[in-house]
Design a protein around this motif. Structure first.
Motif, PDB file in Angstrom:
ATOM      1  N   ASN A 196      -4.408   7.845   4.758  1.00 58.57           N
ATOM      2  CA  ASN A 196      -4.063   6.511   4.302  1.00 58.57           C
ATOM      3  C   ASN A 196      -4.430   6.359   2.833  1.00 58.57           C
ATOM      4  O   ASN A 196      -5.350   7.004   2.332  1.00 58.57           O
ATOM      5  CB  ASN A 196      -4.749   5.433   5.134  1.00 58.57           C
ATOM      6  CG  ASN A 196      -6.223   5.308   4.811  1.00 58.57           C
ATOM      7  OD1 ASN A 196      -7.011   6.214   5.094  1.00 58.57           O
ATOM      8  ND2 ASN A 196      -6.618   4.195   4.213  1.00 58.57           N
ATOM      9  N   VAL A 197      -3.697   5.511   2.153  1.00 56.01           N
ATOM     10  CA  VAL A 197      -3.956   5.189   0.747  1.00 56.01           C
ATOM     11  C   VAL A 197      -4.749   3.904   0.704  1.00 56.01           C
ATOM     12  O   VAL A 197      -4.314   2.879   1.246  1.00 56.01           O
ATOM     13  CB  VAL A 197      -2.624   5.041  -0.026  1.00 56.01           C
ATOM     14  CG1 VAL A 197      -2.870   4.510  -1.429  1.00 56.01           C
ATOM     15  CG2 VAL A 197      -1.902   6.378  -0.084  1.00 56.01           C
ATOM     16  N   ASP A 198      -5.915   3.944   0.059  1.00 55.02           N
ATOM     17  CA  ASP A 198      -6.759   2.747  -0.005  1.00 55.02           C
ATOM     18  C   ASP A 198      -6.074   1.627  -0.776  1.00 55.02           C
ATOM     19  O   ASP A 198      -6.016   0.485  -0.315  1.00 55.02           O
ATOM     20  CB  ASP A 198      -8.107   3.078  -0.657  1.00 55.02           C
ATOM     21  CG  ASP A 198      -8.974   3.972   0.214  1.00 55.02           C
ATOM     22  OD1 ASP A 198      -8.624   4.156   1.398  1.00 55.02           O
ATOM     23  OD2 ASP A 198      -9.997   4.489  -0.276  1.00 55.02           O
ATOM     24  N   HIS A 199      -5.541   1.951  -1.961  1.00 47.00           N
ATOM     25  CA  HIS A 199      -4.928   0.924  -2.809  1.00 47.00           C
ATOM     26  C   HIS A 199      -3.765   1.527  -3.599  1.00 47.00           C
ATOM     27  O   HIS A 199      -3.879   2.631  -4.129  1.00 47.00           O
ATOM     28  CB  HIS A 199      -5.946   0.335  -3.797  1.00 47.00           C
ATOM     29  CG  HIS A 199      -7.288   0.067  -3.206  1.00 47.00           C
ATOM     30  ND1 HIS A 199      -7.584  -1.073  -2.488  1.00 47.00           N
ATOM     31  CD2 HIS A 199      -8.418   0.820  -3.209  1.00 47.00           C
ATOM     32  CE1 HIS A 199      -8.840  -1.012  -2.080  1.00 47.00           C
ATOM     33  NE2 HIS A 199      -9.366   0.123  -2.506  1.00 47.00           N
ATOM     34  N   LEU A 200      -2.667   0.783  -3.680  1.00 45.40           N
ATOM     35  CA  LEU A 200      -1.528   1.128  -4.528  1.00 45.40           C
ATOM     36  C   LEU A 200      -1.323  -0.025  -5.494  1.00 45.40           C
ATOM     37  O   LEU A 200      -1.135  -1.175  -5.081  1.00 45.40           O
ATOM     38  CB  LEU A 200      -0.273   1.352  -3.689  1.00 45.40           C
ATOM     39  CG  LEU A 200       1.041   1.524  -4.469  1.00 45.40           C
ATOM     40  CD1 LEU A 200       0.999   2.803  -5.307  1.00 45.40           C
ATOM     41  CD2 LEU A 200       2.237   1.540  -3.523  1.00 45.40           C
ATOM     42  N   TRP A 250      -2.806  14.450  -3.899  1.00 42.77           N
ATOM     43  CA  TRP A 250      -1.680  14.614  -2.961  1.00 42.77           C
ATOM     44  C   TRP A 250      -1.117  13.255  -2.554  1.00 42.77           C
ATOM     45  O   TRP A 250       0.110  13.080  -2.464  1.00 42.77           O
ATOM     46  CB  TRP A 250      -2.154  15.384  -1.736  1.00 42.77           C
ATOM     47  CG  TRP A 250      -1.175  15.363  -0.603  1.00 42.77           C
ATOM     48  CD1 TRP A 250      -0.026  16.088  -0.492  1.00 42.77           C
ATOM     49  CD2 TRP A 250      -1.241  14.539   0.572  1.00 42.77           C
ATOM     50  NE1 TRP A 250       0.619  15.776   0.682  1.00 42.77           N
ATOM     51  CE2 TRP A 250      -0.109  14.827   1.358  1.00 42.77           C
ATOM     52  CE3 TRP A 250      -2.160  13.603   1.027  1.00 42.77           C
ATOM     53  CZ2 TRP A 250       0.130  14.204   2.569  1.00 42.77           C
ATOM     54  CZ3 TRP A 250      -1.923  12.984   2.241  1.00 42.77           C
ATOM     55  CH2 TRP A 250      -0.781  13.276   2.996  1.00 42.77           C
ATOM     56  N   GLU A 251      -1.972  12.283  -2.308  1.00 44.82           N
ATOM     57  CA  GLU A 251      -1.496  10.942  -1.951  1.00 44.82           C
ATOM     58  C   GLU A 251      -0.668  10.344  -3.089  1.00 44.82           C
ATOM     59  O   GLU A 251       0.394   9.753  -2.848  1.00 44.82           O
ATOM     60  CB  GLU A 251      -2.688  10.032  -1.631  1.00 44.82           C
ATOM     61  CG  GLU A 251      -3.428  10.407  -0.356  1.00 44.82           C
ATOM     62  CD  GLU A 251      -4.691   9.588  -0.158  1.00 44.82           C
ATOM     63  OE1 GLU A 251      -5.042   8.809  -1.087  1.00 44.82           O
ATOM     64  OE2 GLU A 251      -5.332   9.706   0.904  1.00 44.82           O
ATOM     65  N   ALA A 252      -1.132  10.504  -4.328  1.00 44.72           N
ATOM     66  CA  ALA A 252      -0.392   9.974  -5.473  1.00 44.72           C
ATOM     67  C   ALA A 252       0.952  10.675  -5.626  1.00 44.72           C
ATOM     68  O   ALA A 252       1.979  10.024  -5.899  1.00 44.72           O
ATOM     69  CB  ALA A 252      -1.225  10.127  -6.740  1.00 44.72           C
TER      70      ALA A 252
END
Length: 331
Positions: free
Chosen positions: A212-216, A259-261
């Protein structure tokens, strides 16, 4: 030399033309006739047959002329035309969205419940142990001829019971602290919404059920994926370029954030920067950069996002709308 046509030939041509006109009348009144093209109406029988054939099939939008208006090469790699309207799309996506730390808190509660269930199953020997400790203390005090043996026994039993009380493990409490740090970061990011930034919290990574991505963050200065960490001690970078939290290397943590970015950047069609926001621990130099990830202390997070405009208001709106329609909450 002139050619002579037989009278019967002209008669046959007239018949053929007459039959063609009858066929057109049979198939419906012509609406448009041009070179090689005839558009006609459907009669009632044909319309009913068409409806019966396609009954139950979902309707599909055929689209308009937006595609022709797209520039050949947009700097962000995404079309400028408005996305097709859907039932769940907002006209304009602004502000802050999502519940920061929700999935981390859900993990904490789930793991805590599992540990509590295991602790409850062992009550069968915990209760007799507490009673035995109080009784033994009472007997010892009484045999020693000291007063208040009963009160001392109760005190010992209470002490043993407190020591044997249920306490979540350190691994489980890490999830709770993770939810707290994400909420802290969300409070810092909330101020950005006044400056045309759009913030999303706790997003699932497409194609991955565990990450999961904490913040975008999407705003005038770019697009950022931010991971929050609550640490103690210090974060520093060695002469070899490796980043360590106290004595532990952060290679895996930095790889995950990058990797998330990259994953969200491909989805949005634009370059996405990766940031690690550190709460509690001291970050040497006021900020570090390693393996494509910026590592910043929480109080300098706003500065790490920059102040130079690289996206127009239209770009921000389009990217925020794409994120709203394409991404889902992690939990």
């Amino acid at each position: 030399m002139r050619q002579h046509h037989d009278h019967d030939d002209f008669h046959d041509e007239d018949l053929d033309r007459h039959e063609d006109e009858e066929d057109l009348e049979e198939f419906g009144t012509p609406v448009y006739q041009g070179t090689g093209l005839t558009v006609r109406e459907l009669n009632a029988e044909e319309l009913q047959r068409f409806l019966d054939t396609h009954a139950g099939q979902p309707a599909q939008l055929l689209g308009g002329g937006w595609t022709a208006l797209d520039p050949p090469a947009h700097p962000l790699g995404v079309p400028r035309t408005p996305p097709a309207p859907t039932a769940g799309m907002r006209a304009e996506v602004t502000g802050s969205h999502g519940s920061p730390g929700h999935s981390a808190l859900a993990q904490y509660r789930r793991r805590r419940a599992l540990e509590l269930a295991g602790w409850t199953r062992r009550l069968a020997w915990r209760v007799p142990l507490v009673a035995a400790a109080g009784l033994a203390a009472n007997v010892l005090i009484t045999q020693a001829g000291l007063p208040h043996g009963g009160l001392v026994g109760l005190a010992v039993a209470a002490l043993v019971g407190w020591r044997l009380r249920f306490r979540p493990s350190e691994q489980v409490r890490t999830w709770q602290r993770g939810a707290q740090r994400e909420r802290h970061t969300a409070r810092l990011l909330r101020r950005l919404t006044r400056d045309s930034y759009v913030v999303f919290h706790d997003l699932a990574v497409p194609g991955n059920t565990s990450a999961n991505v904490d913040h975008l963050v999407i705003g005038p200065t770019g697009v950022f994926v931010i991971d929050s960490k609550q640490w103690t001690g210090s974060v520093h970078q060695g002469a070899d370029g490796l980043v360590l939290h106290n004595h532990y290397r952060l290679d895996r943590t930095l790889d995950t954030v990058r990797w998330e970015a990259e994953t969200l950047g491909r989805l949005l069609g634009t370059r996405t920067a990766a940031l690690l926001c550190v709460h509690g621990a001291h970050v040497h130099g006021g900020g570090l950069h390693a393996q494509g990830v910026a590592i910043v202390p929480a109080h300098l997070l706003r500065s790490a996002l920059g102040y130079d405009r690289v996206l127009s208001d239209a770009d921000v709106e389009l990217l925020a709308t794409t994120a709203w329609t394409s991404l889902r909450p992690a939990a």
